[in-house]
Design an enzyme around this catalytic site. Structure first.
Site, PDB file in Angstrom:
ATOM      1  N   ASP A  21      53.711  39.071  37.900  1.00 49.77           N
ATOM      2  CA  ASP A  21      53.968  39.959  36.759  1.00 49.77           C
ATOM      3  C   ASP A  21      53.785  39.208  35.433  1.00 49.77           C
ATOM      4  O   ASP A  21      53.952  37.987  35.374  1.00 49.77           O
ATOM      5  CB  ASP A  21      55.393  40.530  36.870  1.00 49.77           C
ATOM      6  CG  ASP A  21      55.598  41.736  35.974  1.00 49.77           C
ATOM      7  OD1 ASP A  21      54.599  42.351  35.547  1.00 49.77           O
ATOM      8  OD2 ASP A  21      56.765  42.075  35.698  1.00 49.77           O
ATOM      9  N   ASN A  69      51.300  51.465  39.858  1.00 51.51           N
ATOM     10  CA  ASN A  69      50.324  51.033  38.850  1.00 51.51           C
ATOM     11  C   ASN A  69      49.129  51.981  38.869  1.00 51.51           C
ATOM     12  O   ASN A  69      48.616  52.390  37.830  1.00 51.51           O
ATOM     13  CB  ASN A  69      49.796  49.612  39.141  1.00 51.51           C
ATOM     14  CG  ASN A  69      50.829  48.519  39.024  1.00 51.51           C
ATOM     15  OD1 ASN A  69      50.746  47.498  39.709  1.00 51.51           O
ATOM     16  ND2 ASN A  69      51.821  48.696  38.157  1.00 51.51           N
TER      17      ASN A  69
HETATM   18  C1  IPE Z   1      54.991  44.925  39.856  1.00 54.17           C
HETATM   19  O1  IPE Z   1      54.864  44.770  38.500  1.00 54.17           O
HETATM   20  C2  IPE Z   1      53.638  45.192  40.484  1.00 54.17           C
HETATM   21  C3  IPE Z   1      52.723  44.062  40.489  1.00 54.17           C
HETATM   22  C4  IPE Z   1      52.980  42.862  40.055  1.00 54.17           C
HETATM   23  C5  IPE Z   1      51.435  44.343  41.050  1.00 54.17           C
HETATM   24  P1  IPE Z   1      55.025  45.987  37.483  1.00 54.17           P
HETATM   25  O2  IPE Z   1      54.751  45.447  36.123  1.00 54.17           O
HETATM   26  O3  IPE Z   1      54.205  47.138  37.922  1.00 54.17           O
HETATM   27  O4  IPE Z   1      56.557  46.371  37.667  1.00 54.17           O
HETATM   28  P2  IPE Z   1      57.538  47.144  36.703  1.00 54.17           P
HETATM   29  O5  IPE Z   1      56.840  48.402  36.244  1.00 54.17           O
HETATM   30  O6  IPE Z   1      57.824  46.243  35.542  1.00 54.17           O
HETATM   31  O7  IPE Z   1      58.759  47.399  37.522  1.00 54.17           O
HETATM   32  C1  IPE Z   2      51.085  42.258  36.340  1.00 52.77           C
HETATM   33  O1  IPE Z   2      51.064  42.217  34.959  1.00 52.77           O
HETATM   34  C2  IPE Z   2      49.779  42.748  36.913  1.00 52.77           C
HETATM   35  C3  IPE Z   2      49.826  44.127  37.412  1.00 52.77           C
HETATM   36  C4  IPE Z   2      50.905  44.853  37.549  1.00 52.77           C
HETATM   37  C5  IPE Z   2      48.566  44.723  37.782  1.00 52.77           C
HETATM   38  P1  IPE Z   2      51.480  43.466  34.070  1.00 52.77           P
HETATM   39  O2  IPE Z   2      50.247  44.232  33.714  1.00 52.77           O
HETATM   40  O3  IPE Z   2      52.541  44.258  34.711  1.00 52.77           O
HETATM   41  O4  IPE Z   2      52.034  42.708  32.781  1.00 52.77           O
HETATM   42  P2  IPE Z   2      53.303  43.088  31.901  1.00 52.77           P
HETATM   43  O5  IPE Z   2      54.449  43.308  32.838  1.00 52.77           O
HETATM   44  O6  IPE Z   2      52.932  44.335  31.158  1.00 52.77           O
HETATM   45  O7  IPE Z   2      53.493  41.907  31.020  1.00 52.77           O
HETATM   46 MG    MG Z   3      54.559  44.206  34.623  1.00 53.32          MG
END
Ligand code: IPE
Ligand code: IPE
Ligand code: MG
Length: 261
Positions: A21, A69
């Site tokens: 993340d 996502n």
């Molecule tokens: C979890 O991260 C999913 C992945 C790392 C692929 P998210 O960024 O989607 O999670 P939330 O929305 O903060 O819970």
């Molecule tokens: C994790 O990074 C990757 C995916 C969930 C695909 P994020 O896109 O969730 O990054 P933040 O949480 O917005 O920083």
């Molecule tokens: Mg995230």
């Protein structure tokens, strides 16, 4: 690496799972668009895969793209992630072969775009003979939908008269999960500080050690994985029992009044 020498070879985890993340925040801190964060995040993946292979980790599972996502992020971002996945696979299969890494996937992957599925299948077949680390990418993955899919399969067995409801065990659920080829994770790492599971491996993490680091995923490197394993080795896993060496209380030796609550 110094930290590697400090690890106890007898207490290495067998399965490490990571919620990767913080790509968006990494980009935001630099005044860049989220896409740059994803691009740098994809580059970080191979460092972790190769460190895992070097230390002989049997299973590494990376949460790359959740069902949510897919449903909730803007189409342009989802399309970019799909493009990144394809280029990650195209550019890294050779290195996976050099490092004896096998790639597999968990999630509702058949719902991904056709050209992505084809690339995934190509990478899986190209690395299928490797016997080192199994890298599992969780793609279009949701823990609850995985359980739903497993329950559907068990229910089909019940409907076919192969098993009676009262005979269903945890092993029957386990065997029908996407992860049936792996042991449960010993260690779950989440980068970027969020103290939540976000629908990852809900069933499998029942007794997993959880670690959250503030480091953002694009900054995560092999040394950080080794440091996490070092901390893991300091944890005491109990699985609901008592720690080793604890004398069980001899109830008979206590005066009755000390047992009154
Ligand atoms: C979890 O991260 C999913 C992945 C790392 C692929 P998210 O960024 O989607 O999670 P939330 O929305 O903060 O819970
Ligand atoms: C994790 O990074 C990757 C995916 C969930 C695909 P994020 O896109 O969730 O990054 P933040 O949480 O917005 O920083
Ligand atoms: Mg995230």
């Amino acid at each position: 690496m110094e930290v590697y020498r400090r690890l106890d070879p007898e207490r290495m985890p067998r399965h490490v799972a990571i919620i990767m993340d913080g790509n968006g925040r990494w980009a935001g801190k630099r005044g860049l668009k989220r896409f740059f964060g994803h691009k740098n995040g994809a580059e970080a993946v191979q460092f972790i895969v190769e460190t895992s292979s070097r230390i002989g980790l049997p299973w590494l599972t990376l949460y790359a793209f959740s069902l949510e996502n897919n449903l909730k992020r803007p189409r342009a971002e989802v399309n970019f992630l799909m493009m990144l996945l394809r280029s990650y696979l195209t550019n890294n299969v050779q290195r996976m072969n050099d490092n004896n890494v096998r790639i597999r996937y968990v999630g509702r992957t058949t719902d991904l775009p056709k050209e992505v599925c084809e690339r995934m299948q190509w990478a899986e077949e190209s690395t299928a003979k490797n016997t080192g680390t199994t890298l599992t990418l969780a793609l279009n993955y949701g823990g609850r939908s995985e359980i739903v899919d497993a329950v559907r399969r068990v229910a089909a067995d019940v409907a076919a008269g192969k098993v009676r409801p009262e005979d269903i065990t945890e092993a029957d659920i386990d065997r029908n999960l996407y992860t049936s080829y792996m042991a449960d994770p010993d260690l779950l790492i989440r980068t970027s500080g969020e103290m939540r599971i976000s629908n990852f491996l809900l069933w499998q993490i029942a007794y997993t050690e959880i670690m959250v680091t503030d480091r953002l995923w694009p900054d995560y490197r092999g040394v950080h994985l080794l440091e996490a394993i070092e901390e893991y080795q300091r944890r005491e896993r109990r699985f609901g029992g008592l720690n080793t060496g604890t004398e069980s209380d001899d109830v008979k030796s206590l005066p009755d009044r000390e047992l009154v609550l």
